[in-house]
Design a protein around this motif. Sequence first.
Motif, short mmCIF file in Angstrom:
data_model
loop_
_atom_site.label_atom_id
_atom_site.label_comp_id
_atom_site.label_asym_id
_atom_site.label_seq_id
_atom_site.Cartn_x
_atom_site.Cartn_y
_atom_site.Cartn_z
N GLU A 1 70.67 -91.30 -54.04
CA GLU A 1 70.26 -91.74 -55.54
C GLU A 1 71.01 -93.21 -55.80
OE1 GLU A 1 69.69 -90.11 -59.97
OE2 GLU A 1 71.28 -89.28 -58.61
N PHE A 2 70.30 -94.04 -56.22
CA PHE A 2 70.87 -95.48 -56.61
C PHE A 2 70.18 -95.23 -58.16
CE2 PHE A 2 69.95 -95.85 -52.29
CZ PHE A 2 71.07 -96.54 -51.83
N ALA A 3 71.34 -95.80 -58.92
CA ALA A 3 71.40 -95.76 -60.46
C ALA A 3 71.50 -97.10 -60.98
CB ALA A 3 71.87 -94.76 -61.21
N ASP A 4 71.00 -97.52 -62.22
CA ASP A 4 71.48 -98.68 -62.99
C ASP A 4 72.80 -98.42 -63.76
OD1 ASP A 4 70.78 -97.39 -65.38
OD2 ASP A 4 68.78 -98.44 -65.54
N THR A 5 73.30 -99.31 -64.36
CA THR A 5 74.47 -99.15 -65.18
C THR A 5 74.48 -98.27 -66.15
OG1 THR A 5 73.88 -101.22 -66.32
CG2 THR A 5 75.30 -101.59 -64.63
N ASP A 6 73.23 -98.05 -66.69
CA ASP A 6 73.11 -96.73 -67.70
C ASP A 6 72.96 -95.54 -67.24
OD1 ASP A 6 73.14 -98.65 -69.77
OD2 ASP A 6 71.02 -99.27 -69.56
N GLY A 7 73.05 -95.32 -65.92
CA GLY A 7 72.89 -94.07 -65.16
C GLY A 7 71.44 -93.62 -64.86
N SER B 1 69.07 -104.23 -52.75
CA SER B 1 69.66 -105.41 -52.03
C SER B 1 70.69 -104.64 -51.06
CB SER B 1 70.15 -106.35 -52.75
OG SER B 1 71.18 -106.04 -53.70
N ALA B 2 71.23 -105.26 -49.83
CA ALA B 2 72.24 -104.86 -49.19
C ALA B 2 73.32 -104.83 -50.13
CB ALA B 2 72.34 -106.01 -48.14
N GLY B 3 74.27 -104.03 -49.97
CA GLY B 3 75.48 -103.70 -50.81
C GLY B 3 75.44 -102.79 -52.06
N ALA B 4 73.89 -102.32 -52.17
CA ALA B 4 73.53 -101.56 -53.35
C ALA B 4 74.40 -100.18 -53.13
CB ALA B 4 72.33 -101.32 -53.50
N VAL B 5 75.04 -99.59 -54.13
CA VAL B 5 75.92 -98.51 -54.39
C VAL B 5 75.30 -97.32 -54.78
CG1 VAL B 5 78.05 -97.51 -54.97
CG2 VAL B 5 77.90 -99.77 -54.44
N GLY B 6 75.29 -96.30 -53.96
CA GLY B 6 74.46 -94.90 -54.24
C GLY B 6 75.39 -93.63 -54.08
N SER B 7 74.74 -92.79 -54.37
CA SER B 7 75.73 -91.25 -54.38
C SER B 7 74.35 -90.48 -53.48
CB SER B 7 75.93 -90.78 -55.55
OG SER B 7 76.70 -89.44 -55.57
N VAL B 8 75.01 -89.54 -52.26
CA VAL B 8 74.58 -88.97 -51.43
C VAL B 8 74.16 -87.63 -52.50
CG1 VAL B 8 74.73 -87.15 -49.83
CG2 VAL B 8 75.63 -89.39 -49.41
N VAL B 9 72.85 -87.22 -52.68
CA VAL B 9 72.61 -85.92 -53.44
C VAL B 9 71.85 -85.10 -52.52
CG1 VAL B 9 72.01 -87.60 -55.34
CG2 VAL B 9 70.17 -86.92 -54.08
N ASP B 10 71.43 -85.10 -51.23
CA ASP B 10 71.21 -84.15 -50.42
C ASP B 10 71.70 -84.63 -48.91
OD1 ASP B 10 70.20 -81.68 -49.74
OD2 ASP B 10 68.28 -81.86 -50.68
N VAL B 11 71.71 -83.36 -48.22
CA VAL B 11 71.99 -83.57 -46.62
C VAL B 11 70.88 -82.91 -45.90
CG1 VAL B 11 73.65 -83.45 -44.92
CG2 VAL B 11 74.28 -84.07 -47.10
N PHE B 12 70.30 -83.46 -44.97
CA PHE B 12 69.28 -82.92 -44.24
C PHE B 12 69.91 -82.87 -42.80
CE2 PHE B 12 66.83 -85.02 -47.62
CZ PHE B 12 66.26 -84.08 -48.04
N ASP B 13 70.23 -81.59 -42.44
CA ASP B 13 70.79 -81.29 -41.11
C ASP B 13 69.86 -81.62 -40.21
OD1 ASP B 13 73.12 -80.78 -42.09
OD2 ASP B 13 72.79 -78.43 -42.30
N GLY B 14 69.95 -82.20 -38.99
CA GLY B 14 69.36 -82.50 -37.94
C GLY B 14 69.96 -83.18 -36.91
N ASP C 1 79.21 -88.01 -51.79
CA ASP C 1 79.74 -89.26 -51.29
C ASP C 1 79.32 -90.46 -51.95
OD1 ASP C 1 81.58 -87.79 -49.93
OD2 ASP C 1 80.88 -88.13 -47.91
N VAL C 2 80.13 -91.48 -52.16
CA VAL C 2 79.60 -92.69 -52.38
C VAL C 2 79.33 -93.71 -51.42
CG1 VAL C 2 80.17 -94.98 -54.04
CG2 VAL C 2 80.60 -92.49 -54.64
N VAL C 3 78.09 -94.14 -51.16
CA VAL C 3 77.83 -94.93 -50.14
C VAL C 3 77.21 -96.36 -50.62
CG1 VAL C 3 77.32 -93.15 -48.67
CG2 VAL C 3 75.43 -93.95 -50.16
N GLU C 4 77.35 -97.11 -49.68
CA GLU C 4 76.79 -98.58 -49.80
C GLU C 4 75.78 -99.11 -48.59
OE1 GLU C 4 78.67 -103.28 -49.32
OE2 GLU C 4 79.90 -101.38 -50.40
N LEU C 5 74.50 -99.54 -49.04
CA LEU C 5 73.67 -100.26 -48.16
C LEU C 5 73.98 -100.92 -47.23
CD1 LEU C 5 70.42 -100.21 -50.09
CD2 LEU C 5 70.52 -98.78 -48.16
#
Length: 66
Positions: free
Chosen positions: A40-46, A19-32, A5-9
């Motif tokens: 994971e947050f990446a730059d424009t080059d990946g 910064s607030a608004g940074a966009v990242g991708s969920v790479v693991d889910v820890f049940d609890g 999933d794509v998420v935003e801070l």
Amino acid sequence: MKLYDVVELREPRPSEQLSAGAVGSVVDVFDGSPPVYEVEFADTDGRTVAMVTLRADQVVQRDGHI
């Protein structure tokens, strides 16, 4: 939220240089209670800029792609 999933801070993370608004991708889910997510947050080059473990209230799920 689920894997890839794509998420935003909601708030800045100065220690990770994100910064607030940074966009990242969920790479693991820890049940609890509550669940937490490795995002994971990446730059424009990946290249990974930061990997951060966050609670659901720290991000907003977005539609679409990074």
